[in-house]
Design a protein around this motif. Structure first.
Motif, PDB file in Angstrom:
ATOM      1  N   THR A 328      43.472  45.147  30.978  1.00  0.00           N
ATOM      2  CA  THR A 328      42.898  45.396  29.702  1.00  0.00           C
ATOM      3  C   THR A 328      41.316  45.877  29.810  1.00  0.00           C
ATOM      4  N   GLY A 329      40.815  46.165  28.386  1.00  0.00           N
ATOM      5  CA  GLY A 329      39.811  46.658  27.780  1.00  0.00           C
ATOM      6  C   GLY A 329      38.305  46.192  28.545  1.00  0.00           C
ATOM      7  N   TYR A 330      37.589  47.203  28.651  1.00  0.00           N
ATOM      8  CA  TYR A 330      36.257  45.844  29.920  1.00  0.00           C
ATOM      9  C   TYR A 330      34.953  47.042  29.208  1.00  0.00           C
ATOM     10  N   GLY A 331      34.520  46.215  28.348  1.00  0.00           N
ATOM     11  CA  GLY A 331      32.622  46.610  28.374  1.00  0.00           C
ATOM     12  C   GLY A 331      32.401  47.480  29.357  1.00  0.00           C
ATOM     13  N   GLY A 332      32.476  47.291  30.470  1.00  0.00           N
ATOM     14  CA  GLY A 332      31.387  48.034  31.278  1.00  0.00           C
ATOM     15  C   GLY A 332      32.352  49.922  31.367  1.00  0.00           C
ATOM     16  N   GLY A 333      33.488  49.626  30.700  1.00  0.00           N
ATOM     17  CA  GLY A 333      34.309  50.714  30.946  1.00  0.00           C
ATOM     18  C   GLY A 333      35.764  50.049  32.266  1.00  0.00           C
ATOM     19  N   LEU A 334      37.208  50.673  32.425  1.00  0.00           N
ATOM     20  CA  LEU A 334      38.135  50.569  32.190  1.00  0.00           C
ATOM     21  C   LEU A 334      38.062  50.715  34.288  1.00  0.00           C
ATOM     22  N   TRP A 335      37.534  51.880  34.419  1.00  0.00           N
ATOM     23  CA  TRP A 335      37.990  52.136  35.764  1.00  0.00           C
ATOM     24  C   TRP A 335      36.006  51.302  36.387  1.00  0.00           C
ATOM     25  N   ARG A 336      35.114  50.388  35.974  1.00  0.00           N
ATOM     26  CA  ARG A 336      34.444  49.847  37.041  1.00  0.00           C
ATOM     27  C   ARG A 336      35.193  48.854  36.828  1.00  0.00           C
ATOM     28  N   LYS A 337      36.143  48.038  35.883  1.00  0.00           N
ATOM     29  CA  LYS A 337      37.125  46.938  36.784  1.00  0.00           C
ATOM     30  C   LYS A 337      38.185  47.290  37.431  1.00  0.00           C
ATOM     31  N   GLN A 338      38.694  48.751  37.124  1.00  0.00           N
ATOM     32  CA  GLN A 338      40.008  47.914  38.494  1.00  0.00           C
ATOM     33  C   GLN A 338      39.183  48.438  39.761  1.00  0.00           C
ATOM     34  N   LYS A 339      37.389  48.707  39.983  1.00  0.00           N
ATOM     35  CA  LYS A 339      36.763  48.856  41.168  1.00  0.00           C
ATOM     36  C   LYS A 339      36.397  47.387  41.345  1.00  0.00           C
ATOM     37  N   LEU A 340      36.234  46.441  40.528  1.00  0.00           N
ATOM     38  CA  LEU A 340      35.692  45.448  40.619  1.00  0.00           C
ATOM     39  C   LEU A 340      36.899  44.467  41.070  1.00  0.00           C
ATOM     40  N   ILE A 341      38.165  44.426  40.430  1.00  0.00           N
ATOM     41  CA  ILE A 341      39.230  43.637  41.042  1.00  0.00           C
ATOM     42  C   ILE A 341      39.615  44.336  42.701  1.00  0.00           C
ATOM     43  N   GLU A 342      39.237  45.740  42.884  1.00  0.00           N
ATOM     44  CA  GLU A 342      39.660  46.360  43.789  1.00  0.00           C
ATOM     45  C   GLU A 342      38.589  46.053  45.038  1.00  0.00           C
ATOM     46  N   LEU A 343      37.980  44.903  44.504  1.00  0.00           N
ATOM     47  CA  LEU A 343      36.580  45.164  45.811  1.00  0.00           C
ATOM     48  C   LEU A 343      36.899  43.607  46.296  1.00  0.00           C
ATOM     49  N   GLU A 344      37.092  42.670  44.897  1.00  0.00           N
ATOM     50  CA  GLU A 344      37.442  41.664  45.236  1.00  0.00           C
ATOM     51  C   GLU A 344      38.804  41.048  45.828  1.00  0.00           C
ATOM     52  N   ARG A 345      39.459  42.438  46.146  1.00  0.00           N
ATOM     53  CA  ARG A 345      40.754  41.771  47.023  1.00  0.00           C
ATOM     54  C   ARG A 345      40.331  41.067  48.352  1.00  0.00           C
ATOM     55  N   HIS A 346      38.992  42.576  49.159  1.00  0.00           N
ATOM     56  CA  HIS A 346      38.633  41.566  49.719  1.00  0.00           C
ATOM     57  C   HIS A 346      38.405  40.225  50.072  1.00  0.00           C
ATOM     58  N   TYR A 347      37.530  39.701  49.035  1.00  0.00           N
ATOM     59  CA  TYR A 347      36.681  37.960  49.025  1.00  0.00           C
ATOM     60  C   TYR A 347      38.449  36.892  49.963  1.00  0.00           C
ATOM     61  N   ALA A 348      39.982  36.513  48.324  1.00  0.00           N
ATOM     62  CA  ALA A 348      41.101  37.142  48.771  1.00  0.00           C
ATOM     63  C   ALA A 348      41.099  36.683  50.025  1.00  0.00           C
ATOM     64  N   LYS A 349      41.410  37.880  50.964  1.00  0.00           N
ATOM     65  CA  LYS A 349      42.278  38.222  51.864  1.00  0.00           C
ATOM     66  C   LYS A 349      41.465  37.282  52.635  1.00  0.00           C
ATOM     67  N   ARG A 350      39.970  37.312  52.486  1.00  0.00           N
ATOM     68  CA  ARG A 350      39.043  36.653  53.409  1.00  0.00           C
ATOM     69  C   ARG A 350      39.027  34.835  53.771  1.00  0.00           C
ATOM     70  N   LYS A 351      39.354  34.902  52.099  1.00  0.00           N
ATOM     71  CA  LYS A 351      39.630  33.158  52.123  1.00  0.00           C
ATOM     72  C   LYS A 351      41.226  32.987  52.695  1.00  0.00           C
ATOM     73  N   THR A 352      41.978  33.656  52.448  1.00  0.00           N
ATOM     74  CA  THR A 352      43.312  32.849  53.285  1.00  0.00           C
ATOM     75  C   THR A 352      43.787  32.616  54.604  1.00  0.00           C
ATOM     76  N   SER A 353      43.005  34.293  54.999  1.00  0.00           N
ATOM     77  CA  SER A 353      42.806  34.049  56.023  1.00  0.00           C
ATOM     78  C   SER A 353      41.672  32.877  56.825  1.00  0.00           C
TER      79      SER A 353
END
Length: 353
Positions: A328-353
């Protein structure tokens, strides 16, 4: 993924050719340097034996690689556009230059095409971005100098033009920010663009991307709360903010320990606290967040509170998506939101492992 990656040998050939078709779609990790790059990176090409290829940023970070400082893989996918890449490089080389449409024409670009491209990717035109970059220089100069020095550093020949542009960005002219104030505002650079941070001696009050349209309104509201006691500069706690943001963007840690002052109603603060409980790499819909708070009937109120968050990243409103899984919309820009979610996948993977 939107498509299947070809073989590593094919990707290595694309790396050697700097093939723009793979920009943002595949990344290379270089074992000898410990960094990961776009396939279009201008750096000297590594040997095939030292390369491993990954489909996204999270996989690169999960493998232990750091982002390259030459090709900036965390920057928006708009860099795949040759015109945007050229103009961004020119802006980085001389951030104080006063750009006009005639400059775009001299570089062989149609101003209307450039305007549409930048608006689509960044929500602002290139000329607006260049003006903001000049203001950033002036903002930094204000921390230690006078308004006239900041005006000249920002490349504004007219004091009135500088005051007007500064007020458009921060909601007030530069001479209205007192020295020795209780709160201080400063610029901070990140891989996803400049941000404005406002702190007191012991806590963070505001953190927003400088191009957020609501920033002037947020700062006006904050100024009113503290009776205009906001100045330009930084307290010692600003160093903690820089360190924690640096660790976040480099994939080291999504934990922020800097104390926060949340300016909002009791319910709004409750929503912000609930946002902070969403683990990095996870997302929630507004309705799911309302249920977790024990107020399932308050979905709209939760959405409103999410939208007025003025401490970006640390209060992670970017982790809220639509019920159907779309961003959905994001005040900092949708492209930033997508980048942040993509970046944070790393943290989820590391927590799972």
């Amino acid at each position: 993924m939107l498509f299947d990656l070809p073989s590593d040998d094919t990707l290595y050939e694309a790396l050697l050719r700097r093939d723009p078709r793979y920009d943002g779609r595949a990344y290379v990790g270089v074992s000898t340097t410990g960094v990961f790059c776009r396939l279009t990176c201008p750096a000297r090409k590594p040997l095939r034996a030292h390369c491993s290829f990954y489909p996204d940023l999270g996989a690169c970070l999960d493998a232990g690689f750091r982002p390259c400082k030459r090709c900036h893989p965390l920057a928006p996918a708009a860099a795949a556009d040759p015109a945007i890449k050229d103009l961004m490089a020119a802006l980085d080389a001389d951030p104080g230059y006063r750009w006009g449409e005639a400059d775009l024409v001299r570089r062989g670009y149609d101003p209307s095409t450039i305007r549409r491209s930048f608006k689509r990717h960044f929500g602002m035109t290139f000329l607006d971005m260049a003006r903001q970059r000049r203001l950033a220089q002036g903002f930094t100069a204000l921390e230690t100098g006078k308004v006239i020095d900041a005006q000249l550093d920002a490349g504004f020949e007219s004091p009135q033009a500088f005051r007007t542009a500064f007020a458009r960005l921060l909601g007030a002219p530069p001479n209205s920010f007192p020295k020795g104030a209780m709160l201080r505002a400063a610029y901070i650079n990140t891989p996803l663009g400049s941000m404005i941070a406002v702190t007191d001696k012991s806590a963070l009050h505001l953190l927003e991307f400088a191009d957020r349209k609501a920033l002037p309104t947020e700062l006006k509201r904050l100024r009113k709360m503290v009776k205009d006691d906001i100045g330009i500069g930084r307290f010692a706690i600003f160093a903690q903010l820089q360190t924690e943001l640096g660790r976040y963007f480099s994939g080291e840690s999504a934990v922020f320990n800097i104390p926060l002052v949340m300016h909002g109603s009791a319910f709004t603060r409750q929503v912000w606290q609930a946002l902070r409980k969403i683990p990095a790499g996870d997302t929630r819909s507004y309705s799911a967040l309302a249920r977790e708070m024990g107020t399932p009937q308050s979905t709209r109120a939760v959405a409103r509170a999410n939208g007025v968050n003025q401490i970006a990243l640390i209060i992670p409103c970017h982790r809220v998506i639509a019920a159907d899984g779309q961003s959905t919309g994001y005040g900092g820009g949708l492209w930033r939101k997508q980048k942040l979610i993509e970046l944070e996948r790393h943290y989820a993977k590391r927590k799972t492992s």
